[in-house]
Design an enzyme around this catalytic site. Structure first.
Site, PDB file in Angstrom:
ATOM      1  N   ASP A  97     -20.211 -38.617 -49.018  1.00  0.00           N
ATOM      2  CA  ASP A  97     -20.253 -38.235 -47.606  1.00  0.00           C
ATOM      3  C   ASP A  97     -19.186 -39.070 -46.889  1.00  0.00           C
ATOM      4  O   ASP A  97     -19.350 -40.285 -46.768  1.00  0.00           O
ATOM      5  CB  ASP A  97     -21.610 -38.551 -46.985  1.00  0.00           C
ATOM      6  CG  ASP A  97     -22.757 -37.694 -47.508  1.00  0.00           C
ATOM      7  OD1 ASP A  97     -22.781 -37.426 -48.734  1.00  0.00           O
ATOM      8  OD2 ASP A  97     -23.641 -37.332 -46.716  1.00  0.00           O
ATOM      9  N   LYS A 161     -21.201 -31.829 -42.233  1.00  0.00           N
ATOM     10  CA  LYS A 161     -22.356 -32.617 -41.798  1.00  0.00           C
ATOM     11  C   LYS A 161     -22.205 -32.985 -40.332  1.00  0.00           C
ATOM     12  O   LYS A 161     -21.115 -33.314 -39.865  1.00  0.00           O
ATOM     13  CB  LYS A 161     -22.448 -33.861 -42.688  1.00  0.00           C
ATOM     14  CG  LYS A 161     -23.529 -34.868 -42.339  1.00  0.00           C
ATOM     15  CD  LYS A 161     -23.505 -35.980 -43.377  1.00  0.00           C
ATOM     16  CE  LYS A 161     -24.334 -37.183 -42.955  1.00  0.00           C
ATOM     17  NZ  LYS A 161     -24.256 -38.292 -43.934  1.00  0.00           N
ATOM     18  N   LYS A 190     -25.153 -29.838 -43.647  1.00  0.00           N
ATOM     19  CA  LYS A 190     -26.132 -30.923 -43.669  1.00  0.00           C
ATOM     20  C   LYS A 190     -26.350 -31.414 -42.247  1.00  0.00           C
ATOM     21  O   LYS A 190     -25.402 -31.716 -41.535  1.00  0.00           O
ATOM     22  CB  LYS A 190     -25.635 -32.078 -44.551  1.00  0.00           C
ATOM     23  CG  LYS A 190     -26.545 -33.318 -44.511  1.00  0.00           C
ATOM     24  CD  LYS A 190     -26.040 -34.407 -45.439  1.00  0.00           C
ATOM     25  CE  LYS A 190     -26.801 -35.714 -45.239  1.00  0.00           C
ATOM     26  NZ  LYS A 190     -26.349 -36.793 -46.160  1.00  0.00           N
TER      27      LYS A 190
END
Length: 229
Positions: A97, A161, A190
């Site tokens: 991430d 995300k 996400k």
């Protein structure tokens, strides 16, 4: 995905069970991994420092280790992010991430954003590691979120995300829907940041999120069971 079709087990498998605090100790990370194994979450989200430690803790499970790259500001420069990404993978990371260079996005230097995304995603694909691109939506206009999503649709990371959880705001169902509507089926979304209840989690899933980043996984599962008793 429809939240009404979830079971406790399938809900847990949407969670990136998270501990990203500066004061993390081995006891904190052992507890995180034990909880993740018990719930059978998708991943533990941790700072790169703890990648090898968590990989060892989780070796007898199918819970992934996810390293946070350029976290939480995204301002360490591309070469540093690339090094950290490679290092995390060498240490056993199954997922990455990374935080975009938010300043470059605010200046609408979209070529920079695309190049950064392409290079990090390429490393992840080379090593069969999942890639997630953190936008930090609280600092962005809706048009900027849409543009970033359009770039991601072209580059094709595994996920985009909403947030780090360390900015001035976290995930919103409105932003999740905007991101999902833009990328369609090309990229997953996400939601992370401020998701501490089943009600909030449910809203993110119904808006299109297929991963939930949260440090409140246990509480959310408890509320889910109570709501579906």
């Amino acid at each position: 995905m429809n939240s009404s079709n979830l079971t406790k087990e399938s809900l847990a498998k949407l969670f990136d069970h998270t501990f990203l605090k500066a004061y993390a100790t081995d006891a904190d990370l052992t507890k995180l991994c034990d909880e993740a194994k018990t719930m059978n979450t998708a991943m533990v989200a941790i700072n790169t420092e703890w990648t090898a430690f968590c990989k060892e803790q989780l070796k007898d499970s199918d819970v992934h280790v996810g390293a946070a790259i350029g976290f939480p500001l995204g301002q360490c420069g591309l070469e540093t992010k690339l090094f950290e990404c490679r290092h995390a993978i060498e240490q056993g990371a199954d997922e990455i991430d990374y935080v975009i260079n938010i300043g470059q996005a605010k200046m609408h230097h979209w070529d920079y954003i695309k190049d950064e995304m392409e290079k990090i995603v390429a490393i992840c694909k080379e090593h069969h590691v999942l890639s997630k691109v953190i936008f930090e939506n609280c600092y962005l206009e809706k048009e900027e979120i849409q543009k970033l999503s359009e770039i991601a649709k072209e580059v094709k990371p595994d996920f985009i995300k909403t947030s780090t959880g360390f900015g001035t705001g976290g995930a919103t169902a409105e932003d999740v829907k905007l991101m999902k509507d833009t990328v369609g089926d090309a990229v997953q979304v996400k939601a992370a940041g401020g998701i501490r209840s089943w009600q909030t989690c449910k809203a993110m899933i119904d808006a299109g999120a297929t991963r939930i980043g949260t440090s409140s996984s246990i509480q959310i599962l408890k509320e889910f069971e109570e709501a579906n008793a």
